[in-house]
Design a protein around this motif. Sequence first.
Motif: not given
Length: 333
Positions: A134-138, A266-271
């Motif tokens: 959910v975190d990654v997608v949102s 957060t940076r890893l997840q939105v790369t």
Amino acid sequence: MASEINWDRLDKTKFFVVGAGLFTGVTVALYPVSVVKTRLQVASKDTLERSAFSVVKGLLKTDGIRGLYKGFGPVITGTIPARIIFLTALETTKAASLRMMEPFTLSETTQAAIANGIAGMGSAFLSQLLFVPVDVVSQKLMVQGFSGHAQYSGGLDVTRKLIRSDGIKGLYRGFGLSVMTYTPSSAVWWASYGSSQRYIWRLLGHSDSEVGTPSLPKSEVGIPSLPKSEASIPSLPEIIFVQATGGIIAAATASCFTTPLDTIKTRLQVTALEKKISVKQVVKDLIREDGWKGLYRGLGPRFFSMSAWGTSMILAYEYLKRLCAKDEEAIDR
């Protein structure tokens, strides 16, 4: 001042149904803070919007109020089952841990502290299995079009592209860091909250016997146990003051300890999907852009978010448990 309401005293159906509505309301109220925090954490060196005010102004200018709710759909859909897992694991593990410690000659305070610690860590880990995707997608939706990040048509589009690029593991980018961030964050939060409450109650002239032990479940929300003298019962304004102050102290402590991990995660997840980046590279990029303070990007919004979320959730959770408590006759049957 009612006694602690344990898991076996709750109407489970009512607990989950009412709880879903109650926590959804809190999420709606505080979600924009998460959007602002996430954008600040991923901003590049050349990004113009690098303060909370400028981020909010930019979102309102381009998208209106709905801009503050980017990625809200996946969050509200995914966090309801995740919260059910968290609350169920928290209460059942706490009860089981207390039973396991009965043979040991530990004080009630120590037993409660150990049980709550085990329950908090276990439930946080289990809930991350749902929270991380959910975190990654949102978060990808929160930052789309910002600081060079890709545009998506919605949560399903993000999910489809992540799976196409990296398989299911793409939905779990930063899982290890998420566990490392939220598990200690929860532990630090509750430890700070409990100890600060005890100190504040003493400053207000209430002894431990009057207000109960802060590490006990019923005192986690700052509600004192019933004292021998009615005259020594803390007033409602005092209780609210202690809860709010304890929440702020806990948020300050936890956010200072865990914001660097949250920023890296957060940076890893939105790369971008096509990029493969390591934790080491993220840290180097942050330090190169802003020095060591780069690891604390979004500290202000995160501190506010943790204060608001923590205090709101505690009050909502205690209210929910009392609202969903079975009467004594139902328990006996």
